[in-house]
Scaffold this active site. Structure first.
Site, mmCIF file in Angstrom:
data_model
loop_
_atom_site.group_PDB
_atom_site.id
_atom_site.type_symbol
_atom_site.label_atom_id
_atom_site.label_comp_id
_atom_site.label_asym_id
_atom_site.label_seq_id
_atom_site.Cartn_x
_atom_site.Cartn_y
_atom_site.Cartn_z
ATOM 1 N N LYS A 1 8.331 -25.705 41.393
ATOM 2 C CA LYS A 1 8.261 -26.170 42.786
ATOM 3 C C LYS A 1 9.542 -26.840 43.265
ATOM 4 O O LYS A 1 9.510 -27.758 44.086
ATOM 5 C CB LYS A 1 7.067 -27.119 42.979
ATOM 6 C CG LYS A 1 5.736 -26.515 42.559
ATOM 7 C CD LYS A 1 4.603 -27.500 42.646
ATOM 8 C CE LYS A 1 3.318 -26.880 42.111
ATOM 9 N NZ LYS A 1 2.179 -27.810 42.133
ATOM 10 N N ASP B 1 -4.449 -30.526 39.438
ATOM 11 C CA ASP B 1 -5.239 -30.466 40.666
ATOM 12 C C ASP B 1 -6.573 -29.753 40.480
ATOM 13 O O ASP B 1 -7.566 -30.100 41.128
ATOM 14 C CB ASP B 1 -4.428 -29.831 41.802
ATOM 15 C CG ASP B 1 -3.843 -28.470 41.430
ATOM 16 O OD1 ASP B 1 -4.007 -28.030 40.272
ATOM 17 O OD2 ASP B 1 -3.198 -27.860 42.294
#
Length: 465
Positions: free
Chosen positions: A175, A210
Site C-alpha cells: 500500500k 481487518d
C-alpha cells in the site's frame, strides 16, 4: 439476439441489432466466463482441501494464519477499549464502548500519514502513531494512568507472521509504505516502545487484521456469526475454527475450543488448477505487480474487475466488433476502466443505456457509441461481475462446509464496497450458495458488517485481557 445460457441464473443483456460476427464473439466470451454448478462445486471442494492443507502445515498457498484470538464474543461484554487502525493514507483512532446486548458506541478521529512517514525511518512512523494516540486521549479527555493503562487493539493491515495475540513480525510492506527498519520486526513491540518512550499510558494487547476485526465485530452483534469477509478493493475471510483441527499449532495450549483463523484466501489456486482462467485474466496477471500471486483476488476483488472488463473490450475493439474498431487514450490505459463504472453500467436500466453512454463518451472519451456498443459493454460487465460473485460463493460454501453449522443456520458478516454497492452482488452470491449447499443455504444470512477494523480491534483487546 444472443441466446442466454441456461446455467446462468441472471438475465443477461440482450441485443437489438448486432452482426453475426458480434453474436458469435459474445457467445464465445459468455461461455468463457460461465461457471456452471458442477464447476462451482469442484472449485469449492478444492478450496476446502486447500484450507485443510493450510491448517496442517505452514507455508501453504492458502495460509490459514492463526490469529491467536481464542474467545468468541457473546454480545454481553462491557467495557471501554481503544483501537488503532493503520492500513493506508490515514490512521484511525477509536474509543469503543461495549455496552452489552450487542450494542456499541464509538468515538473516533482520523489522522493523515504523510509520504515522508510512510517511506522514512519506521521508528519515526511508530513515534507518530504514539503521538496520535496521545493526542486522541487529550482531544476526547480520556483519562488513564501508568498503574491502570488503557487496553488497545492494533489493526495492522499488512502481511505479518503472527506468533501470539500481541506479537507479529512484519513480512513486507504494501500500500505504498516502505518505512525502513520494520520488516522482520514485531510491530506491536515497536508501537509499545514508542508509547512507553512518550509516556502514553496505553498497553497494546492485541494485533489483528481487518478481516479478523470484521468477524469479531459482527459476532458481538450476532451470536450465530460464523464468518467475517471482505469483498471490496481486496478480499479475504476469517472464521472460527476448532483448535483441535489446527494441526500446525503443535505447542499451543489453551482452555478454549476455537480460534479465529485468517484464511488469506486471495492466494487460493495460485497453482492454476481449478479457477477458470481466460486470456483476459492471463493478460491482467502478466501485467500486474505480482504475477502468479493472489489468483482468487484477481478474479473477485474490486481492484481488478474493471481491468478484466477493459481487457475484454479491447479484444473486441481489436477485432472491429466494438466501437467500429476505435478505442481512446483513456480506455487504452491500464486500470482506467474502473469497477465503479461497471456498477453504474450494470445498474443502467434505461432503454438506450444513457448512463453507460455518458461513461463511455464523457468519462472515457470514446467516439460516438451505438446502442449495440453499449449493450455489448453491459453484457461484458455482467459476465465479469457475475463470475466474481459466484467465485465468492464458492469460497464461502467451502468455509461453511468446513464448520458444523447448526440447523438454525448462521450469519456471515461482510464488509467492502463490492458487497455494499455492486448491483445484485449479494443476490448472486446467495443463488450460487444454494447451488452448492442446497436448501441449507436458505438458513445462511449475509449481512453488511461495517467498521470491523475499529470495533473488532477493541474486542480483540478485550478478549486478550
Amino acid at each position: 439476439m444472443t441466446p442466454i445460457p441456461l446455467t446462468f441464473t441472471d438475465k443477461l443483456q440482450e441485443f437489438n441489432d448486432c452482426s453475426e460476427s458480434q453474436k458469435s464473439a459474445i457467445d464465445e466470451i459468455t461461455k468463457e466466463f460461465e461457471i456452471n454448478t458442477d464447476k462451482l462445486k469442484k472449485i469449492s471442494e478444492h478450496f476446502r482441501n486447500e484450507m485443510n492443507k493450510g491448517l496442517e502445515k505452514h507455508g501453504q498457498t492458502v495460509a490459514m494464519v492463526p490469529s491467536y484470538v481464542t474467545g468468541i464474543p457473546t454480545g454481553k461484554e462491557v467495557g471501554t477499549f481503544l483501537a488503532l487502525d493503520l492500513g493506508g493514507t490515514n490512521l484511525r483512532m477509536c474509543q469503543v464502548n461495549l455496552e452489552g446486548d450487542g450494542k456499541v458506541s464509538v468515538r473516533q478521529q482520523k489522522y493523515k500519514v504523510s509520504d515522508s512517514l510512510k517511506n522514512g525511518d519506521a521508528r519515526h512512523l511508530f513515534d507518530y502513531l504514539a503521538d496520535c494516540v496521545d493526542k486522541f486521549l487529550s482531544e476526547f479527555n480520556i483519562s488513564s494512568s501508568a498503574e491502570d493503562k488503557l487496553k488497545l487493539g492494533f489493526t495492522f493491515s499488512f502481511p505479518v507472521d503472527q506468533t501470539a495475540i500481541n506479537k507479529g513480525n512484519l513480512i513486507y510492506w504494501t500500500k505504498g509504505y516502505t518505512a525502513s527498519g520494520a520488516v522482520g520486526k514485531d510491530v506491536v513491540f515497536m508501537l509499545q516502545d514508542s508509547l512507553n518512550r512518550k509516556v502514553v499510558p496505553v498497553e497494546v494487547t492485541a494485533l489483528v487484521n481487518d478481516t479478523v476485526g470484521t468477524l469479531l465485530a459482527h459476532a458481538y452483534k450476532h451470536s450465530n456469526t460464523l464468518l467475517g469477509v471482505i469483498l471490496g478493493t481486496g478480499t479475504n475471510g476469517a472464521y472460527f475454527e476448532k483448535i483441535s483441527n489446527i494441526k500446525k499449532l503443535k505447542s499451543f495450549s489453551s482452555n478454549a475450543d476455537h480460534m479465529v483463523i485468517n484464511i488469506e484466501w486471495g492466494a487460493f489456486d495460485n497453482e492454476r488448477k481449478v479457477l477458470p482462467l481466460t486470456m483476459f485474466d492471463n493478460k491482467l496477471d502478466r501485467k500486474s505487480n505480482n504475477p502468479r500471486k493472489q489468483a482468487l483476488e484477481k478474479f473477485i476483488s474490486g481492484m481488478y474487475l474493471g481491468e478484466i472488463a477493459r481487457n475484454v473490450l479491447l479484444n473486441l475493439i481489436d477485432r472491429t466488433l466494438l466501437f467500429d474498431g476505435f478505442s481512446s487514450k483513456d480506455l487504452n490505459n491500464q486500470y482506467y476502466f474502473e469497477t465503479e463504472y461497471m456498477s453504474t453500467i450494470e445498474a443502467d436500466d434505461t432503454n438506450t443505456l444513457e448512463k453507460t453512454k455518458r461513461i463511455l463518451e464523457e468519462s472515457l472519451n470514446l467516439p460516438s457509441t451505438t446502442l449495440t456498443d453499449r449493450q455489448i459493454v453491459k453484457r461484458v460487465c455482467q459476465l465479469v461481475g457475475l463470475r466474481a460473485a459466484r467465485l465468492s460463493a464458492a469460497a464461502l460454501s467451502a468455509v461453511i462446509s468446513q464448520c458444523n453449522v447448526p440447523e438454525s443456520g448462521c450469519n456471515i458478516g461482510i464488509d467492502g464496497s463490492l458487497f455494499l454497492f455492486y448491483p445484485s452482488f449479494k443476490e448472486r452470491i446467495k443463488r450460487a450458495l444454494k447451488e452448492c449447499l442446497g436448501p441449507n443455504a436458505d438458513k445462511i444470512e449475509l449481512d453488511l458488517a461495517p467498521d470491523g477494523s475499529g470495533v473488532g480491534a477493541a474486542l480483540a483487546a478485550m478478549l486478550s485481557a
